[in-house]
Motif scaffolding. Structure first.
Motif, PDB file in Angstrom:
ATOM      1  N   MET A  66       0.850  -1.192   0.000  1.00  0.00           N
ATOM      2  CA  MET A  66       0.000   0.000   0.000  1.00  0.00           C
ATOM      3  C   MET A  66       0.887   1.245   0.000  1.00  0.00           C
ATOM      4  N   VAL A  99      -6.694   8.225   2.923  1.00  0.00           N
ATOM      5  CA  VAL A  99      -7.627   7.726   3.942  1.00  0.00           C
ATOM      6  C   VAL A  99      -7.632   8.635   5.167  1.00  0.00           C
ATOM      7  N   VAL A 122     -11.523   5.851  -1.400  1.00  0.00           N
ATOM      8  CA  VAL A 122     -10.819   4.578  -1.523  1.00  0.00           C
ATOM      9  C   VAL A 122     -11.812   3.478  -1.185  1.00  0.00           C
ATOM     10  N   SER A 123     -11.454   2.249  -1.474  1.00  0.00           N
ATOM     11  CA  SER A 123     -12.366   1.142  -1.186  1.00  0.00           C
ATOM     12  C   SER A 123     -12.539   0.984   0.319  1.00  0.00           C
ATOM     13  N   THR A 178      -1.875   6.500  -0.662  1.00  0.00           N
ATOM     14  CA  THR A 178      -3.164   5.889  -0.319  1.00  0.00           C
ATOM     15  C   THR A 178      -3.474   6.075   1.158  1.00  0.00           C
ATOM     16  N   VAL A 179      -2.454   5.866   2.003  1.00  0.00           N
ATOM     17  CA  VAL A 179      -2.636   6.072   3.447  1.00  0.00           C
ATOM     18  C   VAL A 179      -3.039   7.517   3.722  1.00  0.00           C
ATOM     19  N   GLN A 212     -12.456  -1.687   2.026  1.00  0.00           N
ATOM     20  CA  GLN A 212     -11.478  -2.627   2.566  1.00  0.00           C
ATOM     21  C   GLN A 212     -10.156  -1.923   2.878  1.00  0.00           C
ATOM     22  N   VAL A 213      -9.695  -1.094   1.929  1.00  0.00           N
ATOM     23  CA  VAL A 213      -8.449  -0.356   2.145  1.00  0.00           C
ATOM     24  C   VAL A 213      -8.605   0.614   3.309  1.00  0.00           C
ATOM     25  N   ARG A 214      -9.739   1.294   3.347  1.00  0.00           N
ATOM     26  CA  ARG A 214      -9.984   2.254   4.424  1.00  0.00           C
ATOM     27  C   ARG A 214      -9.928   1.566   5.788  1.00  0.00           C
ATOM     28  N   GLU A 215     -10.570   0.411   5.903  1.00  0.00           N
ATOM     29  CA  GLU A 215     -10.576  -0.322   7.172  1.00  0.00           C
ATOM     30  C   GLU A 215      -9.177  -0.764   7.565  1.00  0.00           C
ATOM     31  N   GLN A 216      -8.370  -1.178   6.582  1.00  0.00           N
ATOM     32  CA  GLN A 216      -7.002  -1.611   6.877  1.00  0.00           C
ATOM     33  C   GLN A 216      -6.158  -0.449   7.401  1.00  0.00           C
ATOM     34  N   VAL A 217      -6.281   0.707   6.761  1.00  0.00           N
ATOM     35  CA  VAL A 217      -5.500   1.877   7.172  1.00  0.00           C
ATOM     36  C   VAL A 217      -5.917   2.345   8.562  1.00  0.00           C
TER      37      VAL A 217
END
Length: 312
Positions: free
Chosen positions: A1, A9, A16-17, A5-6, A19-24
């Motif tokens: 990532m 968010v 952003v998707s 992208t970080v 899923q990516v948002r939740e991961q960050v």
């Protein structure tokens, strides 16, 4: 990532998707990361601000403490950012997170009755911090408190020296740690008096009408209290108004923690427990600066002695 992208968010600048948002967000929460809203702070690595998170400013004690801390912050080139929690743990956590997001250089916390979430957020952020007024069991933090046990014992000894043997202690809340320390001091003086001192402790609560009724009933009993000790200036004002309404303010002596300006107007003269707020604030600031400047070695507790104001 990617870093970009970080950033998207955390700053909310681009979609952003989920899923990516939740991961960050999960990663930033695990790291205790808070978004820095001031670009200048990013450049200097110092916001020159200190956060003060308090329950309320409804008493003389809390207002004077906030004023003293603000004066010292200004003298040292800092701005004091004050937020209130209204004794709500959820709001307390939100206010602490808001201060952390502003990248304040340190936090002074006067905690609610249940500050665990807020304390955990501060600890995870590694922000310099000092807890004031209420000592806790969390040894990760330094504390600055008033020696309430000693203050109560000094006050009771004075009242006994003026022939008061039946005391009524009225607290805003009997569950607060400061109240428990005062009660311990009162109990110790009763023990030392060997039965010559009787006392009762009650809670005023938020219903002033109900409190005034209860106080009137206590004063109408066969052996009523001859002196009332109020836990703070708000309780003292409620008590004084109740005594005036009952037209028996001359029959009982009054003392209070805090030292309200209007105490000089009371007859009989009101005794006050006065905190040296400048000393209290200086001790708090020094503990905070030790952490901010890397001079801090271990958490510790500082107790500040209060004095009696005896009016004639």
């Amino acid at each position: 990532m990617s870093i970009a992208t970080v950033s998207y968010v955390l700053n909310g600048k681009r979609a952003v998707s989920s899923q990516v948002r939740e991961q960050v967000l999960a990663a930033s929460d695990a790291l205790g990361y808070r978004v820095n809203s001031a670009a200048q702070t990013l450049r200097r690595q110092s916001s020159k601000t200190v956060g003060l998170c308090m329950t309320t400013v409804s008493t003389v004690y809390l207002r004077e403490l906030a004023n003293a801390l603000d004066e010292i912050a200004t003298e040292n080139g800092y701005e004091l950012v004050q937020v209130l929690t209204r004794q709500d743990p959820a709001r307390e956590l939100a206010r602490v997170n808001s201060l952390l997001s502003r990248q304040v250089d340190g936090i002074v916390l006067l905690p609610s009755l249940h500050p665990q979430a807020a304390l955990e957020a501060i600890s995870r952020s590694s922000a310099p911090s000092v807890v004031v007024d209420r000592i806790g069991e969390d040894d990760r933090f330094s504390y600055v408190i008033v020696n309430n046990n000693k203050a109560m014992q000094d006050l009771v000894r004075h009242l006994m020296g003026t022939e008061h043997r039946r005391l009524l202690f009225v607290a805003q809340n009997l569950d607060v740690v400061t109240t428990r320390h005062r009660l311990a001091g009162l109990e110790e003086q009763a023990r030392l008096a060997g039965g010559a001192l009787r006392y009762q402790a009650i809670q005023r609560g938020d219903d002033e009408v109900a409190y005034a009724t209860r106080l009137r009933h206590l004063l109408e009993q066969p052996d009523p209290p001859t002196a009332i000790i109020a836990g703070n200036s708000s309780v003292a004002l409620s008590t004084w108004k109740a005594l005036l309404a009952a037209e028996n303010q001359q029959a009982v002596a009054m003392a209070t923690f805090d030292d309200p300006d209007w105490a000089d107007l009371c007859q009989p003269a009101m005794i006050s427990v006065r905190v040296p707020f400048r000393t209290f604030a200086e001790a708090t600031w020094e503990l905070l600066m030790q952490q901010m400047e890397g001079r801090f070695d271990a958490a510790r507790t500082i107790q500040i002695d209060a004095g009696l104001v005896v009016r004639m």
